[in-house]
Write a protein that holds these residues in place. Structure first.
Motif, PDB file in Angstrom:
ATOM      1  N   VAL A  85       0.858  -1.186   0.000  1.00  0.00           N
ATOM      2  CA  VAL A  85       0.000   0.000   0.000  1.00  0.00           C
ATOM      3  C   VAL A  85       0.892   1.234   0.000  1.00  0.00           C
ATOM      4  O   VAL A  85       1.822   1.330   0.802  1.00  0.00           O
ATOM      5  N   GLY A  86       0.597   2.169  -0.909  1.00  0.00           N
ATOM      6  CA  GLY A  86       1.396   3.383  -0.943  1.00  0.00           C
ATOM      7  C   GLY A  86       0.618   4.564  -1.485  1.00  0.00           C
ATOM      8  O   GLY A  86      -0.265   4.416  -2.329  1.00  0.00           O
ATOM      9  N   MET A  87       0.963   5.741  -0.975  1.00  0.00           N
ATOM     10  CA  MET A  87       0.330   6.977  -1.424  1.00  0.00           C
ATOM     11  C   MET A  87       1.025   7.466  -2.694  1.00  0.00           C
ATOM     12  O   MET A  87       2.250   7.538  -2.746  1.00  0.00           O
ATOM     13  N   GLU A  88       0.243   7.777  -3.722  1.00  0.00           N
ATOM     14  CA  GLU A  88       0.818   8.307  -4.953  1.00  0.00           C
ATOM     15  C   GLU A  88       1.448   9.665  -4.672  1.00  0.00           C
ATOM     16  O   GLU A  88       0.825  10.543  -4.067  1.00  0.00           O
ATOM     17  N   ILE A 105       0.266 -10.397   5.411  1.00  0.00           N
ATOM     18  CA  ILE A 105       0.898  -9.181   5.920  1.00  0.00           C
ATOM     19  C   ILE A 105       0.600  -8.026   4.973  1.00  0.00           C
ATOM     20  O   ILE A 105       0.422  -8.227   3.765  1.00  0.00           O
ATOM     21  N   PHE A 106       0.514  -6.809   5.518  1.00  0.00           N
ATOM     22  CA  PHE A 106       0.366  -5.587   4.736  1.00  0.00           C
ATOM     23  C   PHE A 106       1.646  -4.768   4.911  1.00  0.00           C
ATOM     24  O   PHE A 106       2.122  -4.595   6.040  1.00  0.00           O
ATOM     25  N   ILE A 107       2.174  -4.262   3.790  1.00  0.00           N
ATOM     26  CA  ILE A 107       3.397  -3.466   3.843  1.00  0.00           C
ATOM     27  C   ILE A 107       3.099  -2.088   3.265  1.00  0.00           C
ATOM     28  O   ILE A 107       2.674  -1.972   2.110  1.00  0.00           O
ATOM     29  N   PHE A 108       3.327  -1.039   4.073  1.00  0.00           N
ATOM     30  CA  PHE A 108       3.050   0.333   3.663  1.00  0.00           C
ATOM     31  C   PHE A 108       4.352   1.006   3.217  1.00  0.00           C
ATOM     32  O   PHE A 108       5.416   0.773   3.799  1.00  0.00           O
ATOM     33  N   ASP A 109       4.237   1.874   2.209  1.00  0.00           N
ATOM     34  CA  ASP A 109       5.412   2.457   1.574  1.00  0.00           C
ATOM     35  C   ASP A 109       6.022   3.603   2.382  1.00  0.00           C
ATOM     36  O   ASP A 109       7.135   4.030   2.099  1.00  0.00           O
ATOM     37  N   ASP A 110       5.309   4.116   3.366  1.00  0.00           N
ATOM     38  CA  ASP A 110       5.816   5.220   4.184  1.00  0.00           C
ATOM     39  C   ASP A 110       5.838   4.807   5.650  1.00  0.00           C
ATOM     40  O   ASP A 110       5.173   3.850   6.060  1.00  0.00           O
ATOM     41  N   GLU A 111       6.594   5.569   6.435  1.00  0.00           N
ATOM     42  CA  GLU A 111       6.682   5.266   7.864  1.00  0.00           C
ATOM     43  C   GLU A 111       5.320   5.454   8.526  1.00  0.00           C
ATOM     44  O   GLU A 111       4.606   6.417   8.255  1.00  0.00           O
ATOM     45  N   LEU A 112       4.977   4.527   9.402  1.00  0.00           N
ATOM     46  CA  LEU A 112       3.732   4.588  10.155  1.00  0.00           C
ATOM     47  C   LEU A 112       4.043   4.891  11.611  1.00  0.00           C
ATOM     48  O   LEU A 112       5.052   4.437  12.155  1.00  0.00           O
ATOM     49  N   SER A 113       3.154   5.653  12.235  1.00  0.00           N
ATOM     50  CA  SER A 113       3.294   5.881  13.669  1.00  0.00           C
ATOM     51  C   SER A 113       2.803   4.644  14.410  1.00  0.00           C
ATOM     52  O   SER A 113       2.155   3.757  13.837  1.00  0.00           O
ATOM     53  N   ALA A 114       3.113   4.593  15.695  1.00  0.00           N
ATOM     54  CA  ALA A 114       2.660   3.461  16.511  1.00  0.00           C
ATOM     55  C   ALA A 114       1.136   3.355  16.511  1.00  0.00           C
ATOM     56  O   ALA A 114       0.576   2.264  16.417  1.00  0.00           O
ATOM     57  N   VAL A 115       0.459   4.490  16.597  1.00  0.00           N
ATOM     58  CA  VAL A 115      -1.011   4.496  16.622  1.00  0.00           C
ATOM     59  C   VAL A 115      -1.562   4.013  15.288  1.00  0.00           C
ATOM     60  O   VAL A 115      -2.492   3.197  15.242  1.00  0.00           O
ATOM     61  N   GLN A 116      -0.996   4.495  14.188  1.00  0.00           N
ATOM     62  CA  GLN A 116      -1.464   4.072  12.872  1.00  0.00           C
ATOM     63  C   GLN A 116      -1.270   2.567  12.684  1.00  0.00           C
ATOM     64  O   GLN A 116      -2.172   1.874  12.195  1.00  0.00           O
ATOM     65  N   GLN A 117      -0.127   2.063  13.093  1.00  0.00           N
ATOM     66  CA  GLN A 117       0.143   0.640  12.939  1.00  0.00           C
ATOM     67  C   GLN A 117      -0.831  -0.195  13.765  1.00  0.00           C
ATOM     68  O   GLN A 117      -1.402  -1.173  13.273  1.00  0.00           O
ATOM     69  N   ARG A 118      -1.051   0.195  15.003  1.00  0.00           N
ATOM     70  CA  ARG A 118      -1.969  -0.555  15.872  1.00  0.00           C
ATOM     71  C   ARG A 118      -3.386  -0.538  15.312  1.00  0.00           C
ATOM     72  O   ARG A 118      -4.044  -1.591  15.233  1.00  0.00           O
ATOM     73  N   ASN A 119      -3.873   0.636  14.891  1.00  0.00           N
ATOM     74  CA  ASN A 119      -5.240   0.737  14.375  1.00  0.00           C
ATOM     75  C   ASN A 119      -5.403  -0.047  13.080  1.00  0.00           C
ATOM     76  O   ASN A 119      -6.445  -0.686  12.847  1.00  0.00           O
TER      77      ASN A 119
END
Length: 595
Positions: free
Chosen positions: A194-197, A255-269
């Motif tokens: 998953v990544g933001m254009e 597993i889901f892999i995001f293209d940008d750094e996630l905060s702890a809250v974003q990752q948990r949610n």
């Protein structure tokens, strides 16, 4: 004690919730796939609340779980009553579709396969009445190594072929058991990216896909998201997160892999919504480094970077660190799980920094020993997979591992060689750079990258066959500037020219920056690159050809200490030396000789 109804009960009246709970009270015979009493009550309740309802039914006819979902999906808890992993799980799922269409969705079939259900049955509901029922079973393996789904239907809910459906469960179980392979760590995790254009031409998601493959994952989907404000809770927004959850169920994603750094809250949610581990690009890169580091220093550096990155993110490590079998994003110190508190992590960081300090001192001594004669240091730098190791092998016969993978070489490699004019040089192959390279990783590897900062010449190796080589060059330049090596003399080495339709002009000189066009793979352009390297090193130093009287022998020692000796011969009139010296050292030599 009352049995619990799981899922989304918000807004449901207590009387209705009690009727939903009463589904647990329905009993069926072992030869009854689904009683009309059960189907009717589930349909009536679905019509009343407008949401999916699911039940798990064991092989003895008992209701083991009741869950309520949304109008599109019901989250089904993982359940297994048969212990053997090479068997179906021993429960079947019956659930409703409020839209009236009983056909199983891709999510339904994905859940059937991933949870190894006895069966996945779906009932269409219209105006509180069942319309049709479909029953899906796990079928044979397909050519891709996955499982087909056998779907029976439409069937009349009030007149089901119960005996045939129950028999199909056992047929499916035998089919599954006969060819099921033991689950091993070598089986790739199924990843959704998953990544933001960004609006830039550079396709970072394609690069993320290569990173995921390097880490051992199988990429089953790539989801580009149109540029939007970052959601502080889930990064992508709750609606998009729900869509990703449906996709994950359908594709059986691990597993889901995001293209940008996630905060702890974003990752948990995200993990709570997606029901699967979530990691970001930085964690993925650190994981690759952890799996590829071989030297003691490399392992220490990677662990230090991982711990510094994870320390402020402990809140969001629930899914990722709770998997007993590990997986992508959990290698290295991640296997120590959440039981490591902040105090212990900080203590471990301190220990690692102390160990690295000692290792750095030892490496510094070895480096100064190698360069005791002031042999020029030439550093190979570049984007990952640009061909640095292949070039080092071509120049020195170093036999360094050279693979068409990202970060094929992690630990720095140093080799000594000789240029055609007799000048000895030290070549250093450094770790590859990459877009969005983690800051903690750069800081951890800063001591290793000191050789880049100290280099007399930098060979910037560029994959000219890449559509994004301009962007990759810019990334490397930015990292070099951050290391304090932005102004160091360099040659741009455009590699992989053999992949182009036509081999370019091999050498270009445009002012201070020189360019060479080569193929490290087949050797074309290497001789021209060596000539450029000789010119660059000669430009930085003065060639001296002197005869030193035996009475001035301290000048011989000076040349050996400060310069690079090309030839030395002791004759009757003195010591004849040809060497390279810096401008300042050449001036000092003249003073020693009284010139």
């Amino acid at each position: 004690m009352a049995q619990k109804v799981n899922g989304n009960l918000n807004g449901i009246r207590s009387a209705t919730a009690e009727r939903i709970r009463s589904l647990y009270d329905i009993k069926m015979g072992q030869k009854e796939f689904a009683s009309f009493e059960l189907i009717s009550l589930m349909s009536e309740l679905t019509g009343e609340i407008g949401r999916e309802i699911s039940v798990y039914i064991t092989r003895d006819g008992r209701i083991a779980d009741v869950s309520v979902g949304s109008d599109r999906k019901v989250d089904m808890p993982s359940m297994r009553v048969v212990r053997n992993e090479d068997r179906l799980c021993g429960v079947r799922c019956l659930h409703t579709h409020p839209n009236g269409d009983g056909r199983p969705s891709g999510v339904d079939l994905g859940t059937l396969r991933s949870m190894q259900l006895d069966s996945m049955a779906s009932v269409g509901v219209s105006d509180g009445k069942p319309t049709q029922l479909y029953a899906a079973f796990i079928g044979d393996e397909n050519d891709e190594g996955g499982r087909e789904a056998l779907v029976y239907g439409p069937l009349r809910p009030y007149k089901l072929p119960n005996a045939a459906l129950i028999a199909e469960i056992f047929i499916s179980d035998d089919r599954f058991r006969s060819v099921t392979k033991a689950v091993t760590e070598s089986e790739p995790e199924r990843a959704i990216l998953v990544g933001m254009e960004s609006g830039e031409a550079y396709d970072t998601l394609a690069e993320l896909s290569e990173l995921a493959k390097t880490a051992g994952a199988e990429v089953v989907a790539t989801v580009p998201i149109k540029k939007r404000p970052i959601d502080n809770a889930t990064y992508v927004g709750s609606g998009k997160a729900e869509e990703l959850s449906l996709m994950g169920s359908e594709l059986e994603a691990d597993i889901f892999i995001f293209d940008d750094e996630l905060s702890a809250v974003q990752q948990r949610n995200l993990e709570e919504t997606l029901g699967a581990p979530v990691i970001d690009r930085t964690t993925l890169i650190l994981d690759i480094f952890a799996s590829r580091a071989e030297s003691r220093e490399g392992k220490l550096q990677v662990e230090l970077a991982q711990l510094k990155y994870r320390l402020p993110r402990l809140l969001g490590q629930g899914q990722g660190l709770s998997r007993l079998g590990g997986g992508i994003g959990t290698r290295g110190p991640g296997e120590k799980k959440l039981e490591i508190d902040r105090r212990r992590i900080r203590r471990r960081i301190y220990e690692l920094e102390e160990e690295l300090s000692e290792v750095e001192k030892q490496r510094g001594l070895r480096s100064s020993g190698r360069r005791g004669g002031k042999t020029p240091l030439v550093a190979l730098v570049g984007y990952t997979n640009a061909g640095k190791s292949t070039l080092l092998n071509a120049l020195t016969d170093a036999n360094v591992l050279a693979e068409d993978k990202l970060f094929a070489t992690l630990d720095p490699v140093v080799r000594q060689t000789e240029l055609p004019n007799g000048t000895g040089v030290i070549l250093s192959d450094t770790v590859g750079f990459i877009n969005k390279l983690p800051h903690d990783l750069i800081n951890a590897f800063r001591s290793t990258l000191d050789e880049v900062r100290e280099a007399d010449l930098i060979l910037h190796v560029i994959d000219i066959s890449s559509d994004y080589h301009d962007t990759q060059m810019r990334v490397v330049e930015d990292v070099l500037a951050g290391l304090g090596a932005g102004d160091a003399p360099r040659i741009d080495v455009f590699n992989k020219c053999d992949l182009l339709p036509e081999f370019p002009v091999r050498i270009m000189r445009d002012g201070a920056r020189k360019r060479a066009f080569i193929s490290a793979k087949d050797g074309r352009g290497i001789s021209e690159l060596l000539a450029l390297t000789e010119d660059a090193l000669s430009f930085m130093r003065s060639a001296v050809d002197v005869v030193i009287p035996y009475s001035r022998y301290e000048a011989v020692n000076f040349i050996h200490e400060k310069g690079t000796v090309i030839s030395e011969e002791h004759l009757d009139d003195g010591t004849h030396i040809k060497a390279y010296l810096s401008g300042a050292d050449a001036g000092q030599l003249k003073k020693l000789l009284g010139q």
